[in-house]
Structure formats: structure tokens, C-alpha cells
Write an enzyme that holds these catalytic residues in place. Structure first.
Site, PDB file in Angstrom:
ATOM      1  N   HIS B 240     -32.491 -12.029  11.015  1.00  0.00           N
ATOM      2  CA  HIS B 240     -32.446 -12.252   9.582  1.00  0.00           C
ATOM      3  C   HIS B 240     -33.828 -12.371   8.971  1.00  0.00           C
ATOM      4  O   HIS B 240     -34.099 -11.812   7.908  1.00  0.00           O
ATOM      5  CB  HIS B 240     -31.579 -13.428   9.151  1.00  0.00           C
ATOM      6  CG  HIS B 240     -31.457 -13.415   7.661  1.00  0.00           C
ATOM      7  ND1 HIS B 240     -30.608 -12.567   7.001  1.00  0.00           N
ATOM      8  CD2 HIS B 240     -32.199 -14.004   6.706  1.00  0.00           C
ATOM      9  CE1 HIS B 240     -30.804 -12.664   5.714  1.00  0.00           C
ATOM     10  NE2 HIS B 240     -31.778 -13.523   5.496  1.00  0.00           N
ATOM     11  N   TYR B 244     -36.606 -10.388   5.737  1.00  0.00           N
ATOM     12  CA  TYR B 244     -37.612 -10.867   4.785  1.00  0.00           C
ATOM     13  C   TYR B 244     -38.986 -10.305   5.094  1.00  0.00           C
ATOM     14  O   TYR B 244     -39.813 -10.140   4.197  1.00  0.00           O
ATOM     15  CB  TYR B 244     -37.609 -12.397   4.711  1.00  0.00           C
ATOM     16  CG  TYR B 244     -36.352 -12.856   4.030  1.00  0.00           C
ATOM     17  CD1 TYR B 244     -36.160 -12.575   2.681  1.00  0.00           C
ATOM     18  CD2 TYR B 244     -35.326 -13.454   4.732  1.00  0.00           C
ATOM     19  CE1 TYR B 244     -34.982 -12.904   2.059  1.00  0.00           C
ATOM     20  CE2 TYR B 244     -34.149 -13.797   4.110  1.00  0.00           C
ATOM     21  CZ  TYR B 244     -33.976 -13.520   2.770  1.00  0.00           C
ATOM     22  OH  TYR B 244     -32.809 -13.831   2.148  1.00  0.00           O
ATOM     23  N   HIS B 391     -24.827  -1.856   2.133  1.00  0.00           N
ATOM     24  CA  HIS B 391     -25.688  -2.947   1.657  1.00  0.00           C
ATOM     25  C   HIS B 391     -27.148  -2.717   2.044  1.00  0.00           C
ATOM     26  O   HIS B 391     -28.031  -2.749   1.209  1.00  0.00           O
ATOM     27  CB  HIS B 391     -25.182  -4.274   2.223  1.00  0.00           C
ATOM     28  CG  HIS B 391     -26.189  -5.381   2.196  1.00  0.00           C
ATOM     29  ND1 HIS B 391     -26.598  -5.982   1.029  1.00  0.00           N
ATOM     30  CD2 HIS B 391     -26.893  -5.984   3.184  1.00  0.00           C
ATOM     31  CE1 HIS B 391     -27.502  -6.914   1.306  1.00  0.00           C
ATOM     32  NE2 HIS B 391     -27.712  -6.927   2.611  1.00  0.00           N
ATOM     33  N   PHE B 392     -27.416  -2.464   3.336  1.00  0.00           N
ATOM     34  CA  PHE B 392     -28.837  -2.519   3.693  1.00  0.00           C
ATOM     35  C   PHE B 392     -29.581  -1.222   3.394  1.00  0.00           C
ATOM     36  O   PHE B 392     -30.797  -1.209   3.471  1.00  0.00           O
ATOM     37  CB  PHE B 392     -29.063  -3.035   5.121  1.00  0.00           C
ATOM     38  CG  PHE B 392     -28.484  -2.217   6.222  1.00  0.00           C
ATOM     39  CD1 PHE B 392     -28.888  -0.927   6.457  1.00  0.00           C
ATOM     40  CD2 PHE B 392     -27.519  -2.782   7.058  1.00  0.00           C
ATOM     41  CE1 PHE B 392     -28.356  -0.190   7.486  1.00  0.00           C
ATOM     42  CE2 PHE B 392     -26.980  -2.048   8.090  1.00  0.00           C
ATOM     43  CZ  PHE B 392     -27.401  -0.750   8.303  1.00  0.00           C
ATOM     44  N   HIS B 393     -28.874  -0.162   3.010  1.00  0.00           N
ATOM     45  CA  HIS B 393     -29.650   0.963   2.481  1.00  0.00           C
ATOM     46  C   HIS B 393     -30.141   0.668   1.060  1.00  0.00           C
ATOM     47  O   HIS B 393     -31.061   1.314   0.578  1.00  0.00           O
ATOM     48  CB  HIS B 393     -28.849   2.270   2.538  1.00  0.00           C
ATOM     49  CG  HIS B 393     -28.802   2.841   3.929  1.00  0.00           C
ATOM     50  ND1 HIS B 393     -27.851   2.480   4.832  1.00  0.00           N
ATOM     51  CD2 HIS B 393     -29.632   3.702   4.577  1.00  0.00           C
ATOM     52  CE1 HIS B 393     -28.076   3.102   5.981  1.00  0.00           C
ATOM     53  NE2 HIS B 393     -29.155   3.849   5.858  1.00  0.00           N
ATOM     54  N   ARG B 455     -18.432   0.535  10.871  1.00  0.00           N
ATOM     55  CA  ARG B 455     -19.780   1.098  10.900  1.00  0.00           C
ATOM     56  C   ARG B 455     -20.115   1.487  12.322  1.00  0.00           C
ATOM     57  O   ARG B 455     -19.333   1.270  13.229  1.00  0.00           O
ATOM     58  CB  ARG B 455     -20.798   0.074  10.383  1.00  0.00           C
ATOM     59  CG  ARG B 455     -20.944  -1.124  11.291  1.00  0.00           C
ATOM     60  CD  ARG B 455     -21.997  -2.086  10.789  1.00  0.00           C
ATOM     61  NE  ARG B 455     -23.348  -1.607  11.075  1.00  0.00           N
ATOM     62  CZ  ARG B 455     -24.396  -2.411  11.248  1.00  0.00           C
ATOM     63  NH1 ARG B 455     -24.246  -3.729  11.195  1.00  0.00           N
ATOM     64  NH2 ARG B 455     -25.597  -1.928  11.479  1.00  0.00           N
ATOM     65  N   ARG B 456     -21.294   2.062  12.518  1.00  0.00           N
ATOM     66  CA  ARG B 456     -21.823   2.461  13.823  1.00  0.00           C
ATOM     67  C   ARG B 456     -20.790   3.317  14.558  1.00  0.00           C
ATOM     68  O   ARG B 456     -20.575   3.165  15.754  1.00  0.00           O
ATOM     69  CB  ARG B 456     -22.133   1.244  14.700  1.00  0.00           C
ATOM     70  CG  ARG B 456     -22.859   0.155  13.996  1.00  0.00           C
ATOM     71  CD  ARG B 456     -23.297  -0.929  14.933  1.00  0.00           C
ATOM     72  NE  ARG B 456     -24.739  -0.967  14.956  1.00  0.00           N
ATOM     73  CZ  ARG B 456     -25.462  -1.884  15.554  1.00  0.00           C
ATOM     74  NH1 ARG B 456     -24.888  -2.820  16.257  1.00  0.00           N
ATOM     75  NH2 ARG B 456     -26.769  -1.849  15.506  1.00  0.00           N
TER      76      ARG B 456
HETATM   77  C1  HEM Z   1     -32.591   8.782   3.212  1.00  0.00           C
HETATM   78  C2  HEM Z   1     -31.712   9.028   3.900  1.00  0.00           C
HETATM   79  C3  HEM Z   1     -30.873   8.164   4.794  1.00  0.00           C
HETATM   80  C4  HEM Z   1     -29.624   8.507   5.148  1.00  0.00           C
HETATM   81  C5  HEM Z   1     -28.867   9.751   4.711  1.00  0.00           C
HETATM   82  C6  HEM Z   1     -29.130   7.479   6.017  1.00  0.00           C
HETATM   83  C7  HEM Z   1     -27.865   7.488   6.577  1.00  0.00           C
HETATM   84  C8  HEM Z   1     -27.347   6.516   7.396  1.00  0.00           C
HETATM   85  C9  HEM Z   1     -25.978   6.425   7.820  1.00  0.00           C
HETATM   86  C10 HEM Z   1     -24.879   7.400   7.451  1.00  0.00           C
HETATM   87  C11 HEM Z   1     -25.868   5.318   8.597  1.00  0.00           C
HETATM   88  C12 HEM Z   1     -24.599   4.752   9.203  1.00  0.00           C
HETATM   89  C13 HEM Z   1     -24.300   5.192  10.544  1.00  0.00           C
HETATM   90  C14 HEM Z   1     -23.174   4.436  11.162  1.00  0.00           C
HETATM   91  O1  HEM Z   1     -22.953   3.244  10.850  1.00  0.00           O
HETATM   92  O2  HEM Z   1     -22.492   5.012  11.998  1.00  0.00           O
HETATM   93  C15 HEM Z   1     -27.165   4.723   8.693  1.00  0.00           C
HETATM   94  C16 HEM Z   1     -27.467   3.594   9.416  1.00  0.00           C
HETATM   95  C17 HEM Z   1     -28.668   2.920   9.338  1.00  0.00           C
HETATM   96  N1  HEM Z   1     -29.764   3.245   8.550  1.00  0.00           N
HETATM   97 FE1  HEM Z   1     -29.933   4.877   7.367  1.00  0.00          FE
HETATM   98  N2  HEM Z   1     -30.074   6.518   6.181  1.00  0.00           N
HETATM   99  C18 HEM Z   1     -31.172   6.889   5.438  1.00  0.00           C
HETATM  100  C19 HEM Z   1     -32.343   6.176   5.310  1.00  0.00           C
HETATM  101  C20 HEM Z   1     -32.598   4.964   5.912  1.00  0.00           C
HETATM  102  C21 HEM Z   1     -33.782   4.187   5.711  1.00  0.00           C
HETATM  103  C22 HEM Z   1     -34.930   4.565   4.812  1.00  0.00           C
HETATM  104  C23 HEM Z   1     -33.661   3.078   6.494  1.00  0.00           C
HETATM  105  C24 HEM Z   1     -34.583   1.923   6.693  1.00  0.00           C
HETATM  106  C25 HEM Z   1     -35.760   1.808   6.354  1.00  0.00           C
HETATM  107  C26 HEM Z   1     -32.405   3.168   7.198  1.00  0.00           C
HETATM  108  C27 HEM Z   1     -31.950   2.235   8.101  1.00  0.00           C
HETATM  109  C28 HEM Z   1     -30.730   2.304   8.734  1.00  0.00           C
HETATM  110  C29 HEM Z   1     -30.275   1.338   9.690  1.00  0.00           C
HETATM  111  C30 HEM Z   1     -31.033   0.092  10.182  1.00  0.00           C
HETATM  112  C31 HEM Z   1     -28.988   1.720  10.084  1.00  0.00           C
HETATM  113  C32 HEM Z   1     -28.057   0.995  11.046  1.00  0.00           C
HETATM  114  C33 HEM Z   1     -28.126   1.539  12.407  1.00  0.00           C
HETATM  115  C34 HEM Z   1     -27.133   0.863  13.297  1.00  0.00           C
HETATM  116  O3  HEM Z   1     -26.037   0.495  12.852  1.00  0.00           O
HETATM  117  O4  HEM Z   1     -27.476   0.673  14.457  1.00  0.00           O
HETATM  118  N3  HEM Z   1     -31.786   4.320   6.827  1.00  0.00           N
HETATM  119  N4  HEM Z   1     -28.057   5.443   7.934  1.00  0.00           N
HETATM  120 CU   LIG Z   2     -29.199 -11.584   7.244  1.00  0.00          CU
END
Ligand code: HEM
Ligand SMILES: [Cu+2]
Ligand SMILES: [Cu+2]
Lengths: 167, 566
Positions: B240, B244, B391-393, B455-456
Site C-alpha cells: 500500500h 503513495y 481503479h489503479f489505471h 481480474r488477472r
Molecule cells: C496504456 C495502456 C495500458 C493498457 C491498455 C493496460 C491494460 C491493462 C489490462 C487490460 C490489465 C488487466 C489484466 C488482467 O487483470 O488480466 C492491466 C493490468 C495492470 N496494469 Fe495496465 N494497461 C496500460 C497501462 C498501464 C500503466 C501505465 C500502468 C502503471 C504504471 C499499468 C499497470 C498495471 C498493473 C499494475 C496491472 C495489474 C497486473 C496484475 O494484476 O498482476 N498499466 N493493464
Molecule cells: Cu492500498
């Protein structure tokens, strides 16, 4: 320290709103009885499947009393055992879930049942199914290459007498 | 007289050049750090797009063989590169410039800064190997008993330790500055950045213990097994506060730089300092809100962390007011009138400003969905559904990332000595990110809330996928397509600037906002000891008893032999 008067007002409002949130959350969990998993003690995932060693050796659903059930569910790659649970509508059912291998998730669609399943731990929650139908149990924690295929079903059956009464 | 008035601007220009020469090492380090960050992000975003398309049923992984073997390998790389590498490298790079310019003092121990950077690079290379060799498809949270190759754990450790060492270089520089400037109030940008780095040192202890005491020895065969719950608890101790660590550098810019870019002043600098101290206190003792649905943690502890979580929302609420008031002062200074007229007068033609303003707007939405997640009871509805990536996007994927893009729009010209390659493309980048993210994140939020889609998960191939999910998946994919354009524009502008930007005669200066309130900073806002002790004490209170129990009960559960789940 000098603080502008509008900013002071904003600070007061912020604190007020947060206190309201806190009260709302506390009330919801106390009076509405919204529960999250707690401590149920530890188990040894390498022993639980030894025949007779634990309820998860033969994971199944048991009727405790009319309309009251408990289900011992084992999560493993990439299935829930039992994969299908049948109960009559209106039943209250308590789930005890643990994992044999990696971490899994246990979410029953359209209900408040949502928990993590960890090897070594027992996740317990209960709910009541009023509406007949099929509810998917979905694994929502990554557990390997077959994660997206891991799901089970709860089939809530219409109760015969009820059905007759409504006719 | 007239001679003087002619030579003054020239003198200023040559002193700006001389100042660039004093900061040659800092410029070089920052350049490398943000360069590596952006390279990582480019691949991370590419895989994000592939994931998004998979959800819509277009599985590109069939064409990406053998480079990327599975959705989950891609997802691991997406998480590690974006959430860990892009952020950590950009933040250390940005702070290297922000702290030294704000203090007007070069790094006092250059070898420490070099060592920190070196460790981070070695760590990155070491992490990259198992990721790409498909030996660490454990997602960026690496929950045990998923077992990665040991180089994955060691590499991540080195990245974190490298960022610690970079932090020590900042702290020593600050101490040297303090010695020369007794009784002077610490400049705001330096103080806020230093507090962020201090928070990071406290925050990363959890994951450091998890890896060094448990996962690394276990992956080397020195420990028989792992404890899943202890692993999760140590991870979320860091997890968490990690959010921050992503957010506060954006706040440094929103408070300390953006008001200047908007032509205004920082509305209340002292309150801003207080906000950063509150984050030092409250960032860590809230980690159990990520474990509401975990077994083995008493409900009371979950509730306590849940209440603290509302506490840590407080400094963000103050931030909303102060930053808006600062921007308003800019809009009014530029001739804006009336209740909303000032908004029109803001410098919307400046991509650095516009990008960061949109980052703030997206963060407001992210904050709202975040409060939902934090609510002990509402969390059950959304935990581990697509609501969470929705949320976190908005937070790390926009508040942080789009702010960093905005920062890059002045920082890259500053470092390269070249003007921004295409202001129009950079503006279009900001607008497309805003709309792309609104669609993407709204689709994901709604899909999670209404249907509980996990998710994931490789949703395109999930047998329980329902036709009713399609409208929301399609909305999110529309967002993905717009984001693809946006990401392309970003790299186009940055690469264009470095290779073909117009050479600048005078170096770009870091924007530094003046304080509107000129009353002196009270001493308690410019001392460290009490705040750090308070932060440590809160961590011990909020985590000590539970960690003590978990360590006592620890079960080192061996993996079933030969189990590799990917
Ligand atoms: C710009 C285009 C981006 C797209 C299209 C995108 C798309 C996605 C999608 C579809 C997921 C979900 C996958 C799932 O839950 O199965 C995901 C997960 C995630 N994304 Fe992105 N994302 C983008 C940019 C970013 C950026 C800029 C960050 C952080 C700086 C980020 C951090 C993450 C993280 C931490 C996860 C979770 C991974 C996990 O569950 O292990 N993403 N993203
Ligand atoms: Cu948190
Ligand atoms: Cu799973």
C-alpha cells in the site's frame, strides 16, 4: 500556522465526510452483518487430502439441519472440489475453503461471497440462497496457466412444496 | 546604465549555462534513469494493449510466440515493468533533478548516487532474465507458493536497494545543505521529495523481509517451504505504501511546479508540507485493507487498518483544495474572471500543464473508486474483480503516469537542450490519454461491479464468460485503442525531441512555484525527528502484534514436488 478561511472550511468538511464514512462502514458491518473472513486456524495442505485426515479428504456438502448446509471445498489447480453443489432454495450455507497448492480465489457470482483461498488457511463465509438458479464460483486469483478455466457451480433448486404452493 | 541593461539578460543566460555545468552529473543520471524508465514503459504498454485486446477475444499471443509464451507471462511483465520499473526509475531520476535544483546544490557524494543507479540497473537486468525466459510467471505480486527463479527475487531486491542508496545520496546532500544554511527553511520541493524517499525506506522493509528471509532462500533450496499468509502480509505492508511512493512525486509536481506553469502561486505552502508529513505517518499502517478477504487475519485488525485508510484520504482531500486554489490563482493572474472563467485562461496550450491537469482529473475519479475499495464492506463486492485494474489505471496508470509524461515535457527538453519536438502531438497525447482512460477504466469498473468478472484472467478464453459482459468489454477496448494512439504519440514526441528537437539557446529551467502565503514556516514543519519516530511507532502498533503472531505460527509448507503452474 496561517490557514486561509476557505481552506479551513474545506478541512472541516473533509473531516466531517470521513467521519460519516467511518460511521457508515462500522454500522454496515455491525448491524447489516457484513462479514469478512477471520481466523479459523491452520491446516497442513500436504496432509488434508489423506483419507480420513480432514473434511477436505472427501470435499462435500452436508446438511446440518433442514435448510442449513455446510460445504467443505478444496481449491486446487485448476478446479474446485466438489465442482458442483446442489442445495434447495432458501438454504443457508457455510463455506469452508482451503487450497491444496497455490493461492486461489473464491467468488460466488451475484453474492457477497468473496474470499482468498490460501494453502494452510481456512476461509469461511456463509450466505443464504433465496433465488433458484445456477451461480458460478470463479477463481479470481492467478493460480497458473489454467487459471481462467477454474470455476465451479452452485445449483439452487426450486423447492417442491414452494413450487406446488405457488401453482 | 544602458550597458548594464543590455548585458543583464546575457549574464543571466550565461549563469544558467554555468549552473547546468555544475549539475552535469545530475543531468546525466536523471537522463539515464528516465530513459530506462521510458524504455521499460514502452514494452509494458505494448503488453497492456495485447491484454486488453485479448479480453475482446483477439488473442495476439498466438502471433507473439516464442517471445511471449502466455497471457500470464505478458501480464507479469506488464505489471513489473509498469508498476515497479517505470515508476521507481522515473521517480529516482526526477528527484535527482528536483532535490538538487531545489536546494541549488549538487549531490554531495556522487559515488553514492552512481552506486544506487548501478545497483538498480544490475537489478533490472537480473529481473529481466527470468521474466523473459518464462521462469517467473508469478505476476508482479509473486505470492508464494508460486515460485520464481531466484534471479527474479534478487533482481527486485537490487532495484529496491539501489533506490535506497539513491535516497541516501539525497539525504547526505540535504545534510550538507543544512550545514551551510542553518536556520533557513528547506525549500518545499526538496522537502517534499525527501519525505517521499524517507517514506519509501520505511515502506519497503516489509517486502525486503519477505524476499530476503523467505522467498530468496526458498528459491535457492535453503528453506523447505513458505507461508502464504505471512508472504501476503509482508507484501502488502509494502504494497500500500508503494502506491503513495507512486503518487507523492506527482504531488511534488502538482504543488511545487504546476502552479508556476499555470502562472500562479502555491496557495498554502505550509499546509502542503503538513500533507507530506501526514503521508509519512499514514502511508504504511493501512496495508490490511488489501487483505480484507484473506483468511487468518482477525476482523478487528482489518477494521483498524480500514479506519486508518480513511485517515490517509485526508491529506489527499487537502491536496485537492490547495492545488485547485493554486491553479485558480494562475487563471486569475492570466486575466480569468468570474466563478469558472479562470479555468478557460489556464495554459491549455502547454502540454506539460495539460497532461498534469488531466492526471488530476483522472485521479479524482480514482480517489472515489478507491474509497469504495477501502470500505470494509463494499470491498467484498469488488475485490479481485476487473473493478480493481479499473481503479489503479486511474491512479498509478494516470495520476502518476500522465503526470510523469507532463514532467517529461519540460524535463526532457531541459536534459537534451532541445525544444519539445511537437507541441501539438504532445497536447494530443494528453487529450487521448484522458479519453482513452475514461473509457478503459469505466468499462473495467462496471464489468467488475455488475458481473464480478475476475481480474488477472484471460477473459477471452474463460468458459464462464457471459455475453452480457460484451458491451463493457467493448467499451474498455475502445479505451485501449485510444490509449494505443496516446502511447504512440508520447514516444513519438520524446524520441523526436531527443533526436530532432530544435537546439535551445538557453537551458530550460525547472518550474518552481512561489508560495502565496508569505507567513514563515513553523519550526515543527521543518524538522524530521518527531515525524519519523511517529511513523515508526504507528507501523509498530499497526503491524507489530499481527506480524508477531504470524511469525510464531509460521508454517514452511513445501511445494508438491515438481509443481510449476505455468
Ligand atoms: C496504456 C495502456 C495500458 C493498457 C491498455 C493496460 C491494460 C491493462 C489490462 C487490460 C490489465 C488487466 C489484466 C488482467 O487483470 O488480466 C492491466 C493490468 C495492470 N496494469 Fe495496465 N494497461 C496500460 C497501462 C498501464 C500503466 C501505465 C500502468 C502503471 C504504471 C499499468 C499497470 C498495471 C498493473 C499494475 C496491472 C495489474 C497486473 C496484475 O494484476 O498482476 N498499466 N493493464
Ligand atoms: Cu492500498
Ligand atoms: Cu485461479
Amino acid at each position: 500556522m496561517h490557514v486561509d478561511k476557505y481552506e479551513q472550511a474545506w478541512i472541516r468538511i473533509s473531516i466531517f465526510v470521513l467521519v460519516i464514512f467511518i460511521i457508515a462502514v462500522l454500522t454496515a458491518s455491525v448491524s447489516a452483518g457484513i462479514q469478512v473472513p477471520g481466523v479459523e486456524g491452520r491446516v497442513d495442505p500436504n496432509l488434508i487430502t489423506t483419507p480420513g485426515a480432514s473434511p477436505w479428504a472427501e470435499p462435500s456438502v452436508r446438511e446440518l439441519a433442514p435448510g442449513k448446509y455446510e460445504a467443505y471445498v478444496l481449491a486446487q489447480i485448476w478446479a474446485f472440489r466438489p465442482g458442483e453443489i446442489r442445495i434447495p432454495a432458501g438454504s443457508e450455507i457455510t463455506f469452508y475453503v482451503t487450497s491444496k497448492d497455490v493461492q486461489h480465489g473464491f467468488k460466488i457470482m451475484e453474492t457477497n461471497i468473496n474470499m482468498m483461498v490460501l494453502p494452510g488457511q481456512v476461509s469461511k463465509l456463509k450466505t443464504t440462497f433465496d433465488k433458484p438458479g445456477t451461480y458460478n464460483i470463479v477463481c479470481h486469483e492467478y493460480c497458473g496457466i489454467g487459471h481462467h478455466t477454474m470455476y465451479g457451480k452452485i445449483i439452487v433448486e426450486e423447492v417442491a412444496t414452494e413450487a406446488a404452493a405457488s401453482e | 546604465m544602458s550597458v548594464q541593461s543590455i548585458s543583464q539578460p546575457q549574464a543571466a543566460a550565461s549563469s544558467a549555462k554555468a549552473s547546468e555545468a555544475r549539475f552535469a552529473l545530475e543531468n546525466r543520471l536523471t537522463g539515464w534513469q528516465i530513459g530506462i524508465a521510458m524504455a521499460a514503459l514502452s514494452l509494458g504498454i505494448f503488453l497492456g494493449i495485447v491484454q486488453g485486446l485479448e479480453h475482446a477475444g483477439l488473442n495476439l499471443y498466438t502471433y507473439l510466440q516464442p517471445a511471449f509464451k502466455s497471457y500470464y507471462q505478458g501480464l507479469t511483465i506488464h505489471g513489473v515493468l509498469n508498476a515497479l520499473v517505470w515508476t521507481t526509475f522515473f521517480i529516482t531520476g526526477f528527484f535527482t533533478t528536483a532535490i538538487t535544483r531545489s536546494l541549488d546544490m549538487p549531490i554531495s557524494k556522487p559515488w553514492l548516487a552512481r552506486l544506487g543507479f548501478g545497483l538498480m540497473v544490475v537489478g533490472l537486468l537480473m529481473t529481466a532474465y527470468p521474466l523473459f525466459a518464462n521462469l517467473a510467471t508469478v505476476l508482479y505480486t509473486f505470492y508464494p507458493p508460486l515460485q520464481a527463479h531466484w534471479t527474479f527475487y534478487l533482481g527486485l531486491t537490487l532495484i529496491v536497494v539501489g533506490s535506497w542508496v539513491a535516497g541516501y545520496a539525497f539525504f547526505f546532500t540535504y545534510a550538507a545543505w543544512r550545514k551551510e544554511n542553518k536556520g533557513v527553511t528547506t525549500p518545499f520541493i526538496a522537502q517534499a521529495s525527501l519525505i517521499t524517499m524517507a517514506m519509501w525506506q520505511i515502506a519497503t522493509l516489509g517486502v525486503a523481509v519477505e524476499i530476503l528471509a523467505m522467498l530468496l532462500p526458498w528459491s535457492l533450496g535453503l528453506l523447505p517451504g513458505t507461508d502464504a499468509l505471512l508472504g501476503r502480509t509482508l507484501f502488502w505492508y509494502t504494497g500500500h505504501s508503494l502506491v503513495y511512493f507512486w503518487l507523492l512525486p506527482a504531488y511534488v509536481s502538482w504543488y511545487g511546479m504546476v502552479p508556476k506553469q499555470a502562472g500562479g502561486k502555491l496557495f498554502s505552502e505550509n499546509l502542503a508540507r503538513l500533507v507530506f508529513w501526514l503521508f509519512l505517518l499514514l502511508s504504511t499502517p493501512v496495508g490490511f485493507h488489501h487483505q480484507y478477504t484473506d483468511p487468518g487475519i482477525p476482523q478487528g485488525w482489518k477494521m483498524l487498518h480500514g479506519l486508518f485508510t480513511f485517515g490517509v484520504a485526508f491529506p489527499s482531500l487537502i491536496t485537492a483544495f490547495t492545488v485547485a486554489a493554486s491553479l485558480e490563482s494562475g487563471g486569475r493572474a492570466r486575466g480569468g474572471k468570474g466563478w469558472f472563467g479562470w479555468i478557460k485562461k489556464l495554459p491549455w496550450d502547454n502540454p506539460s500543464f495539460t497532461a498534469q491537469n488531466f492526471a488530476m482529473i483522472l485521479f479524482a475519479f480514482g480517489g472515489i473508486s478507491g474509497v469504495t475499495n477501502a470500505s470494509y464492506s463494499l470491498n467484498l463486492a469488488v475485490h479481485n474483480t476487473t473493478w480493481i485494474p479499473g481503479h489503479f489505471h486511474l491512479t498509478v496508470g494516470s495520476a502518476t503516469t500522465l503526470s510523469f509524461f507532463g514532467i517529461a515535457y519540460w524535463l526532457v527538453p531541459k536534459l537534451s537542450g532541445r525544444g519539445l519536438f511537437s507541441r501539438k502531438a504532445a497536447l494530443a497525447q494528453a487529450w487521448t490519454w484522458l479519453f482513452g482512460m475514461i473509457f478503459f477504466s469505466n468499462g473495467m469498473h462496471m464489468l467488475g461491479l455488475h458481473f464480478g468478472a475476475p481480474r488477472r484472467t484471460m477473459l477471452g478464453a474463460a468458459p464462464y464468460r457471459d455475453a452480457a459482459w460484451n458491451p463493457m468489454l467493448m467499451e474498455s477496448v475502445l479505451g485501449v485503442l485510444i490509449l494505443t494512439v496516446s502511447a504512440f504519440l508520447f514516444f513519438y514526441v520524446i524520441i523526436g525531441t531527443v533526436l530532432a528537437g530544435k537546439k535551445l539557446k538557453e537551458p530550460v529551467e525547472m518550474p518552481v512555484a512561489e508560495s502565496m502565503d508569505t507567513s514563515p514556516t513553523p519550526a515543527w514543519l521543518d524538522t524530521w525527528r518527531g515525524w519519523v519516530y511517529g511513523a515508526v511507532a504507528l507501523v509498530i502498533l499497526a503491524y507489530g502484534p499481527m506480524l508477531y503472531v504470524l511469525f510464531n505460527e509460521m508454517q514452511l509448507i513445501p511445494l508438491p514436488p515438481g509443481l510449476r503452474v505455468w
